[in-house]
Design a protein around this motif. Structure first.
Motif, PDB file in Angstrom:
ATOM      1  N   GLY A  50      32.242  39.580  13.531  1.00  0.00           N
ATOM      2  CA  GLY A  50      31.875  38.660  12.464  1.00  0.00           C
ATOM      3  C   GLY A  50      31.272  37.394  13.035  1.00  0.00           C
ATOM      4  N   SER A  51      30.525  36.678  12.207  1.00  0.00           N
ATOM      5  CA  SER A  51      29.830  35.486  12.689  1.00  0.00           C
ATOM      6  C   SER A  51      30.727  34.256  12.650  1.00  0.00           C
ATOM      7  CB  SER A  51      28.570  35.252  11.840  1.00  0.00           C
ATOM      8  OG  SER A  51      28.921  35.153  10.460  1.00  0.00           O
ATOM      9  N   PHE A  52      31.867  34.361  13.292  1.00  0.00           N
ATOM     10  CA  PHE A  52      32.772  33.225  13.480  1.00  0.00           C
ATOM     11  C   PHE A  52      33.536  33.436  14.781  1.00  0.00           C
ATOM     12  CE2 PHE A  52      34.755  36.394  10.760  1.00  0.00           C
ATOM     13  CZ  PHE A  52      36.033  36.557  11.285  1.00  0.00           C
ATOM     14  N   GLY A  53      34.245  32.420  15.223  1.00  0.00           N
ATOM     15  CA  GLY A  53      34.889  32.458  16.530  1.00  0.00           C
ATOM     16  C   GLY A  53      35.810  33.647  16.744  1.00  0.00           C
ATOM     17  N   SER A  54      35.829  34.141  17.969  1.00  0.00           N
ATOM     18  CA  SER A  54      36.686  35.274  18.304  1.00  0.00           C
ATOM     19  C   SER A  54      38.159  34.884  18.157  1.00  0.00           C
ATOM     20  CB  SER A  54      36.419  35.728  19.739  1.00  0.00           C
ATOM     21  OG  SER A  54      35.070  36.117  19.906  1.00  0.00           O
ATOM     22  N   GLU A  55      38.937  35.782  17.567  1.00  0.00           N
ATOM     23  CA  GLU A  55      40.363  35.550  17.389  1.00  0.00           C
ATOM     24  C   GLU A  55      41.058  36.890  17.196  1.00  0.00           C
ATOM     25  OE1 GLU A  55      40.747  33.040  13.993  1.00  0.00           O
ATOM     26  OE2 GLU A  55      40.049  34.562  12.571  1.00  0.00           O
ATOM     27  N   ASN A  67      38.774  39.974  15.922  1.00  0.00           N
ATOM     28  CA  ASN A  67      37.372  39.717  15.582  1.00  0.00           C
ATOM     29  C   ASN A  67      36.657  39.193  16.810  1.00  0.00           C
ATOM     30  OD1 ASN A  67      35.084  39.144  13.553  1.00  0.00           O
ATOM     31  ND2 ASN A  67      35.309  37.195  14.650  1.00  0.00           N
ATOM     32  N   ILE A  68      35.482  39.753  17.079  1.00  0.00           N
ATOM     33  CA  ILE A  68      34.621  39.288  18.163  1.00  0.00           C
ATOM     34  C   ILE A  68      33.412  38.598  17.540  1.00  0.00           C
ATOM     35  CG2 ILE A  68      33.237  39.941  20.160  1.00  0.00           C
ATOM     36  CD1 ILE A  68      36.180  40.404  20.605  1.00  0.00           C
ATOM     37  N   ASP A  69      33.124  37.410  18.016  1.00  0.00           N
ATOM     38  CA  ASP A  69      31.999  36.630  17.493  1.00  0.00           C
ATOM     39  C   ASP A  69      30.688  37.400  17.695  1.00  0.00           C
ATOM     40  OD1 ASP A  69      30.092  34.727  16.810  1.00  0.00           O
ATOM     41  OD2 ASP A  69      31.190  33.074  17.739  1.00  0.00           O
ATOM     42  N   SER A  70      30.088  37.822  16.599  1.00  0.00           N
ATOM     43  CA  SER A  70      28.853  38.622  16.662  1.00  0.00           C
ATOM     44  C   SER A  70      27.644  37.819  17.111  1.00  0.00           C
ATOM     45  CB  SER A  70      28.580  39.248  15.284  1.00  0.00           C
ATOM     46  OG  SER A  70      28.398  38.230  14.303  1.00  0.00           O
ATOM     47  N   ARG A  71      27.774  36.499  17.140  1.00  0.00           N
ATOM     48  CA  ARG A  71      26.645  35.651  17.532  1.00  0.00           C
ATOM     49  C   ARG A  71      26.492  35.556  19.046  1.00  0.00           C
ATOM     50  NH1 ARG A  71      28.908  30.604  14.274  1.00  0.00           N
ATOM     51  NH2 ARG A  71      30.699  31.379  15.479  1.00  0.00           N
ATOM     52  N   LEU A  72      27.489  36.029  19.784  1.00  0.00           N
ATOM     53  CA  LEU A  72      27.484  35.897  21.237  1.00  0.00           C
ATOM     54  C   LEU A  72      26.739  37.032  21.919  1.00  0.00           C
ATOM     55  CD1 LEU A  72      31.238  34.897  21.780  1.00  0.00           C
ATOM     56  CD2 LEU A  72      29.254  33.369  21.643  1.00  0.00           C
TER      57      LEU A  72
END
Length: 211
Positions: A50-55, A67-72
């Motif tokens: 997802g387009s938010f910080g990994s957590e 969730n892995i930040d998809s923007r990275l």
């Protein structure tokens, strides 16, 4: 030189012992297995992008969601995965309610875990490391798909620990009396062996760059 011989001198940290034990338990032995997909399946971690910080969070004992930040970029996603994995497996509680020093300690440990887990010593010491420093770091970076600077940091870390461990081992148990002759000879042989090890992780400086 075989991995077990090298591990005799390399001093594992507490978090590195945890990482090595974890990989042994889940059967991760080759660099090709160091992927989000492979390790998440082995550890029952459900992965989302997802387009938010990994957590990450523990859904129930033995089942995790992350969730892995998809923007990275893929390389940073892999490092984020390892960082969050450490939190899942070793840390408990809500960081927002913890003292800052405690939170920072957890973050530092997760960063250390990511460094070890992305370039495990048990795998590194089986590889044909090039002699030149820049080539050695480039080789490790390519083999483990990590940034060049991170590979440099790991090789320097190994060099220092091998030397420290060898120094301690070569001086332990030596004596001054003639009865200690065999021990002294044995220690000298160990030191010679470790000096060879030290040269492996102190690559020749490249005359084409400032490394």
């Amino acid at each position: 030189m075989e991995a077990l011989t090298m591990l005799k001198y390399y001093q594992l940290t507490r978090i590195e012992e945890f990482q090595e034990g974890l990989y042994h338990k889940i059967g991760v032995t080759e660099p090709s297995q160091l992927t989000i997909e492979d390790i998440s399946v082995r550890l029952n971690v459900w992965i989302y992008y997802g387009s938010f910080g990994s957590e990450a969070l523990e859904v129930k004992p033995g089942m995790y969601s992350m969730n892995i930040d998809s923007r990275l970029e893929p390389t940073q996603q892999w490092l984020d995965f390892l960082h969050e994995l450490c939190h899942l497996l070793r840390h408990a509680g809500d960081q927002s309610t913890m003292p800052e020093q405690f939170t920072q300690a957890q973050e530092d440990e997760a960063d250390a875990f990511a460094l070890y887990a992305s370039m495990p010593f048990a795998m590194i010491c089986r590889l044909p490391i090039p002699e030149r420093r820049c080539e050695a770091a480039a080789y490790i970076a390519n083999e483990f798909h990590v940034p060049f600077e991170m590979a440099e940091k790991r090789l320097e870390q190994i060099r220092r620990r091998v030397f420290a461990g060898s120094f301690f081992c070569s001086h332990r148990g030596t004596g001054k009396s003639s009865k200690d002759g065999p021990k002294t000879n044995s220690s000298r042989r160990k030191l010679l062996c470790v000096l060879k090890l030290f040269t492996i992780f102190t690559p020749i400086v490249c005359d084409r760059c400032s490394c």
